[in-house]
Design an enzyme around this catalytic site. Structure first.
Site, PDB file in Angstrom:
ATOM      1  N   SER A  76       0.647  -1.420  -5.908  1.00  0.00           N
ATOM      2  CA  SER A  76       1.727  -2.175  -6.420  1.00  0.00           C
ATOM      3  C   SER A  76       1.506  -3.665  -6.607  1.00  0.00           C
ATOM      4  O   SER A  76       2.001  -4.299  -7.550  1.00  0.00           O
ATOM      5  CB  SER A  76       2.809  -1.785  -5.461  1.00  0.00           C
ATOM      6  OG  SER A  76       2.414  -1.915  -4.108  1.00  0.00           O
ATOM      7  N   HIS A 128       0.490   6.565  -2.874  1.00  0.00           N
ATOM      8  CA  HIS A 128       0.714   5.065  -2.422  1.00  0.00           C
ATOM      9  C   HIS A 128       2.388   5.242  -1.794  1.00  0.00           C
ATOM     10  O   HIS A 128       2.536   6.174  -1.185  1.00  0.00           O
ATOM     11  CB  HIS A 128       0.976   4.064  -3.762  1.00  0.00           C
ATOM     12  CG  HIS A 128       0.853   2.760  -3.337  1.00  0.00           C
ATOM     13  ND1 HIS A 128       0.807   2.001  -2.257  1.00  0.00           N
ATOM     14  CD2 HIS A 128       1.083   1.540  -4.101  1.00  0.00           C
ATOM     15  CE1 HIS A 128       0.777   0.782  -2.129  1.00  0.00           C
ATOM     16  NE2 HIS A 128       1.218   0.459  -3.507  1.00  0.00           N
ATOM     17  N   HIS A 140      -6.371   6.063   5.098  1.00  0.00           N
ATOM     18  CA  HIS A 140      -5.745   4.747   4.564  1.00  0.00           C
ATOM     19  C   HIS A 140      -7.129   4.353   3.733  1.00  0.00           C
ATOM     20  O   HIS A 140      -8.221   4.505   4.372  1.00  0.00           O
ATOM     21  CB  HIS A 140      -5.367   3.925   5.749  1.00  0.00           C
ATOM     22  CG  HIS A 140      -4.581   2.670   4.839  1.00  0.00           C
ATOM     23  ND1 HIS A 140      -5.013   1.455   4.274  1.00  0.00           N
ATOM     24  CD2 HIS A 140      -3.323   2.608   4.605  1.00  0.00           C
ATOM     25  CE1 HIS A 140      -4.079   0.595   3.705  1.00  0.00           C
ATOM     26  NE2 HIS A 140      -3.132   1.246   3.844  1.00  0.00           N
ATOM     27  N   ARG A 192       2.469  -0.309  11.927  1.00  0.00           N
ATOM     28  CA  ARG A 192       3.878  -0.186  11.182  1.00  0.00           C
ATOM     29  C   ARG A 192       4.306   1.498  11.916  1.00  0.00           C
ATOM     30  O   ARG A 192       5.305   1.449  12.034  1.00  0.00           O
ATOM     31  CB  ARG A 192       3.745  -0.082  10.003  1.00  0.00           C
ATOM     32  CG  ARG A 192       3.468  -1.459   9.165  1.00  0.00           C
ATOM     33  CD  ARG A 192       3.437  -1.685   7.733  1.00  0.00           C
ATOM     34  NE  ARG A 192       2.201  -0.575   7.280  1.00  0.00           N
ATOM     35  CZ  ARG A 192       1.664  -0.577   5.973  1.00  0.00           C
ATOM     36  NH1 ARG A 192       2.421  -1.097   5.038  1.00  0.00           N
ATOM     37  NH2 ARG A 192       0.928   0.228   5.732  1.00  0.00           N
ATOM     38  N   ASP A 230       3.705   5.606   6.286  1.00  0.00           N
ATOM     39  CA  ASP A 230       4.591   6.637   5.805  1.00  0.00           C
ATOM     40  C   ASP A 230       4.648   7.920   6.466  1.00  0.00           C
ATOM     41  O   ASP A 230       5.634   8.701   6.519  1.00  0.00           O
ATOM     42  CB  ASP A 230       4.234   7.035   4.469  1.00  0.00           C
ATOM     43  CG  ASP A 230       3.932   6.007   3.237  1.00  0.00           C
ATOM     44  OD1 ASP A 230       5.199   5.469   3.281  1.00  0.00           O
ATOM     45  OD2 ASP A 230       3.122   5.972   2.535  1.00  0.00           O
TER      46      ASP A 230
HETATM   47  N1  HAX Z   1      -5.924  14.357   4.070  1.00  0.00           N
HETATM   48  C1  HAX Z   1      -6.920  15.290   3.171  1.00  0.00           C
HETATM   49  N2  HAX Z   1      -7.963  14.348   2.769  1.00  0.00           N
HETATM   50  C2  HAX Z   1      -7.974  13.186   2.900  1.00  0.00           C
HETATM   51  C3  HAX Z   1      -6.727  12.395   3.590  1.00  0.00           C
HETATM   52  C4  HAX Z   1      -5.906  13.151   4.112  1.00  0.00           C
HETATM   53  N3  HAX Z   1      -4.928  12.625   4.723  1.00  0.00           N
HETATM   54  N4  HAX Z   1      -7.159  11.149   3.440  1.00  0.00           N
HETATM   55  C5  HAX Z   1      -8.608  10.774   2.802  1.00  0.00           C
HETATM   56  N5  HAX Z   1      -8.979  12.311   2.473  1.00  0.00           N
HETATM   57  C6  HAX Z   1     -10.016  12.725   1.748  1.00  0.00           C
HETATM   58  C7  HAX Z   1      -9.605  11.901   0.351  1.00  0.00           C
HETATM   59  O1  HAX Z   1      -8.821  12.613  -0.607  1.00  0.00           O
HETATM   60  C8  HAX Z   1     -11.154  11.680  -0.499  1.00  0.00           C
HETATM   61  O2  HAX Z   1     -11.448  13.148  -0.905  1.00  0.00           O
HETATM   62  P1  HAX Z   1     -12.330  13.019  -2.179  1.00  0.00           P
HETATM   63  O3  HAX Z   1     -13.834  12.442  -1.809  1.00  0.00           O
HETATM   64  O4  HAX Z   1     -12.528  14.698  -2.149  1.00  0.00           O
HETATM   65  O5  HAX Z   1     -11.752  12.711  -3.268  1.00  0.00           O
HETATM   66  C9  HAX Z   1     -12.122  11.519   0.759  1.00  0.00           C
HETATM   67  O6  HAX Z   1     -11.229  11.980   2.066  1.00  0.00           O
HETATM   68  C10 HAX Z   1     -12.498  10.130   1.267  1.00  0.00           C
HETATM   69  O7  HAX Z   1     -11.189   9.308   1.128  1.00  0.00           O
HETATM   70  P2  HAX Z   1     -10.936   7.954   2.025  1.00  0.00           P
HETATM   71  O8  HAX Z   1     -12.460   7.163   1.838  1.00  0.00           O
HETATM   72  O9  HAX Z   1     -10.987   8.392   3.399  1.00  0.00           O
HETATM   73  O10 HAX Z   1      -9.671   7.363   1.547  1.00  0.00           O
HETATM   74  P3  HAX Z   1      -9.240   6.572   0.208  1.00  0.00           P
HETATM   75  O11 HAX Z   1      -9.364   5.337   0.444  1.00  0.00           O
HETATM   76  O12 HAX Z   1      -9.899   7.437  -0.969  1.00  0.00           O
HETATM   77  O13 HAX Z   1      -7.804   7.056  -0.160  1.00  0.00           O
HETATM   78  C11 HAX Z   1      -5.593   7.579   0.858  1.00  0.00           C
HETATM   79  C12 HAX Z   1      -6.828   6.663   0.940  1.00  0.00           C
HETATM   80  C13 HAX Z   1      -4.437   6.763   1.632  1.00  0.00           C
HETATM   81  C14 HAX Z   1      -5.293   7.764  -0.608  1.00  0.00           C
HETATM   82  C15 HAX Z   1      -5.963   8.895   1.506  1.00  0.00           C
HETATM   83  O14 HAX Z   1      -6.028   8.812   2.934  1.00  0.00           O
HETATM   84  C16 HAX Z   1      -4.726   9.834   1.289  1.00  0.00           C
HETATM   85  O15 HAX Z   1      -4.806  10.413   0.015  1.00  0.00           O
HETATM   86  N6  HAX Z   1      -3.582  10.027   2.039  1.00  0.00           N
HETATM   87  C17 HAX Z   1      -2.690  10.906   2.087  1.00  0.00           C
HETATM   88  C18 HAX Z   1      -1.720  10.187   1.201  1.00  0.00           C
HETATM   89  C19 HAX Z   1      -1.200   9.111   1.717  1.00  0.00           C
HETATM   90  O16 HAX Z   1      -0.622   9.100   3.060  1.00  0.00           O
HETATM   91  N7  HAX Z   1      -0.954   7.835   1.281  1.00  0.00           N
HETATM   92  C20 HAX Z   1       0.141   6.826   1.631  1.00  0.00           C
HETATM   93  C21 HAX Z   1      -0.950   5.604   2.105  1.00  0.00           C
HETATM   94  C22 HAX Z   1      -0.318   4.665   2.497  1.00  0.00           C
HETATM   95  C23 HAX Z   1       0.487   3.688   1.264  1.00  0.00           C
HETATM   96  O17 HAX Z   1      -0.306   3.090   0.630  1.00  0.00           O
HETATM   97  N8  HAX Z   1       1.634   3.850   1.350  1.00  0.00           N
HETATM   98  O18 HAX Z   1       2.341   3.436   0.448  1.00  0.00           O
END
Ligand code: HAX
Length: 434
Positions: free
Chosen positions: A233, A263, A309, A318, A373
């Site tokens: 964002s 996000h 994250h 947080r 979150d």
């Molecule tokens: N559950 C399952 N798998 C997860 C995971 C979780 N909570 N967190 C990461 N992974 C997976 C990713 O999907 C990724 O898989 P692929 O290689 O198969 O695509 C792998 O682990 C490596 O990811 P990473 O390097 O650990 O994390 P990224 O930087 O790629 O992604 C995310 C960060 C926040 C998007 C990710 O941890 C996620 O999807 N979390 C769950 C959704 C979430 O809570 N989002 C909110 C984040 C905070 C925010 O921005 N709020 O606004």
């Protein structure tokens, strides 16, 4: 002229001098390199932009203008906005002055309500909220002054004007979205003299005899305010703003990014997951049951929302702050208890699952800990705010403070239009073979 404006008038020349000196002295210093994996991987970790409002350290989390979040937990959002913009926590006079300024600007134009009432009944609240911001664009002081030919040195002044007006109107708009979208009855007007957070809760229609809901609103709005410059964002807002699109365009664009499930939308997904778990096991589940459901979720190819994250490698402060609030105000609430229990189980599950992934030749999960979150929804739910599709709107009202502060800074120092270089796979193949 507001006290905050006067303070910015003092600071802007200093920011400009610092920026000029930094480029002159250190312009050739290499900040980062970018590997092929990073170029394919969302530029994770590539240092390529400046953000002064806040920093996210992998092992510490959010630091607002040099102050770790948990050291300044009690700030009201008005103080947060002042801090983001200037680096100072305002004294009482400056805080009151800003509150008066927001009071003065809080009226939401009628046409916004016409637009919102005309939208389909099943519109997502984020679509309604972002549409409301965008439809006010015609009022932008930045756009009208730009059209009149203002000088570049003055760009930050109408940007700041727009920032204050947007800030002042957002709680009313967001509360209106809530009341319209969920048939809560007539709109409730802004109460002059009441602070930004309490006013928002009041305009949504929540009775707050103990004051704890207002306390939660202030905490929520403070905690979500900013998360440095590279998240989806903030980065989107920055890029759109860099084309000198005004703050209405830029903030609305940024918030469209916040509406993504990886996000800001994750907070609606999180509570959903918690309630699903409770539903499946007929009440607050045991640790063993949470473990079972967590593995079931992961093995069906889904993420556990609220965990992981892109930058953080520890429990998000947080989350810690919200957890403290929960323990103080709602320790016996089964949804909160489930969130707390999930926190004791899921990091271990993710660690085990990550090892399975690695054994199967996949990426590890980089962070097993809860993010912002994971727990906030349970607190809102406790106070009767149960429409979790709406939660990202609350997040947005807060995050707008960070985006607007970053826009003011960028216009003040004259940040250039964003234009990273892209390359095709052909480039990589050709260079790799050399
Ligand atoms: N559950 C399952 N798998 C997860 C995971 C979780 N909570 N967190 C990461 N992974 C997976 C990713 O999907 C990724 O898989 P692929 O290689 O198969 O695509 C792998 O682990 C490596 O990811 P990473 O390097 O650990 O994390 P990224 O930087 O790629 O992604 C995310 C960060 C926040 C998007 C990710 O941890 C996620 O999807 N979390 C769950 C959704 C979430 O809570 N989002 C909110 C984040 C905070 C925010 O921005 N709020 O606004």
């Amino acid at each position: 002229m507001s006290i905050l404006f006067e303070r910015l008038q003092e600071l802007v020349p200093q920011w400009r001098a610092e920026r000029a000196e930094m480029i002159k002295k250190h312009g050739n210093m290499v900040l980062s390199e970018c590997t092929v994996a990073q170029a394919y991987g969302g530029m994770r970790g590539v240092k390529g932009m400046i953000c002064e409002t806040s920093l996210v350290e992998p092992d510490k989390g959010l630091i607002i203008q040099g102050r770790p979040l948990l050291d300044i937990m009690d700030l009201w959002p008005e103080e947060t906005f002042h801090l983001l913009l200037t680096g100072d926590i305002p004294d009482e006079a400056a805080k009151q002055d800003l509150m008066k300024e927001l009071d003065k600007r809080s009226h939401v134009p009628e046409y916004v309500w016409d637009v919102l009432y005309a939208m389909p009944d099943d519109s997502h609240p984020m679509t309604m909220f972002n549409t409301a911001i965008l439809c006010m664009q015609k009022e932008s002081q930045f756009a009208s002054n730009y059209a009149k030919g203002m000088t570049k040195a003055d760009y930050w002044i109408p940007t700041f004007e727009d920032a204050l007006t947007i800030m002042a109107r957002l709680p009313g708009i967001a509360a209106g979205v809530y009341r319209i979208r969920y048939d809560k009855g007539d709109l409730i007007p802004w109460t002059p003299g009441l602070d930004w957070g309490a006013n928002y809760g009041n305009m949504m229609g929540f009775a707050d005899p103990t004051g704890s809901f207002s306390e939660l609103m202030r905490l929520y709005l403070h905690f979500h305010c900013d998360h440095e410059g590279g998240n989806v964002s903030a980065n989107t807002c920055h890029t759109v703003g860099s084309a000198l699109s005004d703050p209405y365009y830029a903030v609305s664009a940024g918030l469209n990014g916040l509406a993504g499930p990886l996000h800001g939308l994750a907070n609606q997904e999180c509570l959903n997951w918690i309630l699903e778990t409770m539903d499946k096991f007929g009440g607050a589940p045991s640790e063993e049951q949470i473990r079972e459901y967590a593995f079931e979720t992961l093995r069906s190819g889904k993420v556990i929302p609220g965990y992981g994250h892109a930058v953080l490698r520890v429990t998000d402060p947080r989350f810690t702050g919200f957890n403290m609030f929960g323990k103080k105000h709602l320790p016996n609430d089964p949804v909160f208890q489930t969130v707390d229990r999930v926190f004791t189980v899921v990091p271990k599950v993710l660690e085990e699952f990550s090892a399975e992934r690695v054994a199967a030749g996949k990426n590890p999960i980089a962070n097993f800990w809860p993010n912002v979150d994971a727990g906030s929804g349970a607190l809102l739910y406790h106070f009767g705010l149960k429409e979790f599709q709406y939660y990202t709107v609350l997040f947005s009202v807060s995050r707008a403070m960070g985006m607007l502060s970053q826009l003011v800074w960028n216009r003040a120092v004259g940040t250039a239009i964003t234009r990273p270089k892209s390359i095709g796979s052909k480039f990589i193949r050709e260079h790799a073979s050399k």
